[in-house]
Design an enzyme around this catalytic site. Structure first.
Site, PDB file in Angstrom:
ATOM      1  N   HIS A   1      45.673 -14.017  14.637  1.00 54.65           N
ATOM      2  CA  HIS A   1      44.963 -14.880  15.580  1.00 54.65           C
ATOM      3  C   HIS A   1      43.958 -14.107  16.422  1.00 54.65           C
ATOM      4  O   HIS A   1      43.513 -14.597  17.463  1.00 54.65           O
ATOM      5  CB  HIS A   1      45.961 -15.585  16.510  1.00 54.65           C
ATOM      6  CG  HIS A   1      46.827 -16.585  15.825  1.00 54.65           C
ATOM      7  ND1 HIS A   1      47.830 -16.231  14.972  1.00 54.65           N
ATOM      8  CD2 HIS A   1      46.818 -17.934  15.857  1.00 54.65           C
ATOM      9  CE1 HIS A   1      48.422 -17.322  14.511  1.00 54.65           C
ATOM     10  NE2 HIS A   1      47.825 -18.368  15.019  1.00 54.65           N
TER      11      HIS A   1
ATOM     12  N   GLU B   1      42.924 -27.936   8.353  1.00 58.22           N
ATOM     13  CA  GLU B   1      41.531 -27.490   8.433  1.00 58.22           C
ATOM     14  C   GLU B   1      40.750 -27.801   7.165  1.00 58.22           C
ATOM     15  O   GLU B   1      39.595 -28.223   7.221  1.00 58.22           O
ATOM     16  CB  GLU B   1      41.481 -25.982   8.733  1.00 58.22           C
ATOM     17  CG  GLU B   1      41.781 -25.616  10.162  1.00 58.22           C
ATOM     18  CD  GLU B   1      43.263 -25.652  10.505  1.00 58.22           C
ATOM     19  OE1 GLU B   1      44.083 -25.766   9.569  1.00 58.22           O
ATOM     20  OE2 GLU B   1      43.606 -25.568  11.693  1.00 58.22           O
TER      21      GLU B   1
END
Length: 324
Positions: free
Chosen positions: A128, A59
């Site tokens: 998450h 990322e």
């Protein structure tokens, strides 16, 4: 026409890519896999791998490449598979994307959109399943949007893509299959413009993104109690439509703010402070917040649901500020 949230977001990207060849879409599995939530389905076939770019699982790396591409004249849309993974890219977003215009004395623009699913999901655990808007809302140099309907998602994303500043576009992870009416004609929804989902005179309820559904469900209970709520959907968090908030508070004199992020230094707590600072004399009760509980998201499903804003919690907050 009635379409899903994912179709509305895809339509916004597709229509803007047709208009502007400088727009590219990049991220993990956005091409050959059509996106983890199938938002980019079909776009690789239409625009080829020159403009739909599958990236490695890094990322910070692809966020930085996107920022560099934006500074060089492209208009990247960077998809995070989930904003939980954007934490890996925070240095790029905060120290490069958000600050470059200021550090360059206005010479370098960064027209980039970081978008993807945000907020609590189901059965995903603490790493998450979390709402991260506070981190971006906190950062000067970023614009932040969080739609609650397919219509808003399409109009707001088109605005974000055309903007010359870095925009964080937060899509509720549980909302991609939600359906809603979307105009077939071209339309844009500007930054800093909230919308009233209902007109009311007894209390103002402020929220945005996925919790709007819970707020509207609560409103059905409030009607049974003859409580007339004015519900404001913020849509744009930064810039924030303070005028609409203050006008409503002056009319209803009571406020509940619903936010699925944690309570400390949050979007909700900041708006509560703004209301107390700017329209304190109009309040008949302290502002109440309904947020997620101040804990990492539990994996146990009952605890997971209990940690988030619920109809019961909002109803109790409304009763508290109305002294009933």
């Amino acid at each position: 026409m009635k379409i899903t949230m994912r179709e509305a977001i895809r339509a916004a990207i597709d229509e803007e890519m047709e208009k502007d060849t400088n727009i590219i879409l990049m991220g993990e599995e956005v091409g050959q896999y059509n996106g983890a939530y199938k938002v980019s389905q079909g776009l690789l076939d239409k625009y080829t791998d020159k403009r739909i770019l599958d990236t490695p699982i890094t990322e910070e790396g692809f966020a930085g490449i996107g920022i560099g591409a934006a500074m060089a004249g492209l208009r990247p849309i960077v998809e995070f598979m989930t904003f939980n993974f954007s934490i890996q890219a925070m240095d790029q977003i905060i120290n490069n994307a958000a600050k470059m215009l200021y550090m360059s004395g206005g010479q370098l623009k960064v027209p980039i959109v970081f978008r993807g699913p945000n907020g609590p999901a189901e059965f995903l655990g603490s790493q998450h399943s979390q709402a991260l808007q506070t981190f971006f809302f906190h950062t000067p140099g970023l614009k932040v949007m969080a739609p609650s309907t397919p219509e808003d998602a399409k109009g707001m994303l088109k605005t974000a893509i055309r903007d010359d500043n870095p925009v964080i576009f937060l899509e509720g992870e549980m909302m991609y299959s939600w359906e809603g009416e979307v105009p077939e004609n071209e339309y844009l929804i500007p930054f800093g413009k909230a919308i009233k989902r209902t007109e009311g005179s007894d209390i103002t309820i402020i929220s945005y993104s996925k919790p709007m559904k819970t707020v509207l469900e609560t409103n059905e209970k409030l009607k049974e109690l003859n409580i007339n709520a004015e519900i404001i959907d913020l849509r744009s968090l930064r810039p924030l439509d303070e005028e609409t908030i203050y006008e409503s508070v002056k009319k209803t004199n009571r406020v509940v703010i619903v936010d699925e992020s944690w309570p400390n230094a949050s979007v909700a707590s900041h708006i509560g402070w703004l209301i107390h600072k700017n329209v304190f004399d109009y309040l008949d009760a302290p502002v109440e917040l309904v947020t997620s509980e101040d804990v990492p998201m539990p994996y146990n499903h009952k605890l997971e649901l209990h940690a988030q804003p619920t109809v019961e919690k909002i109803l109790n907050a409304v009763k508290k500020v109305m002294y009933i």
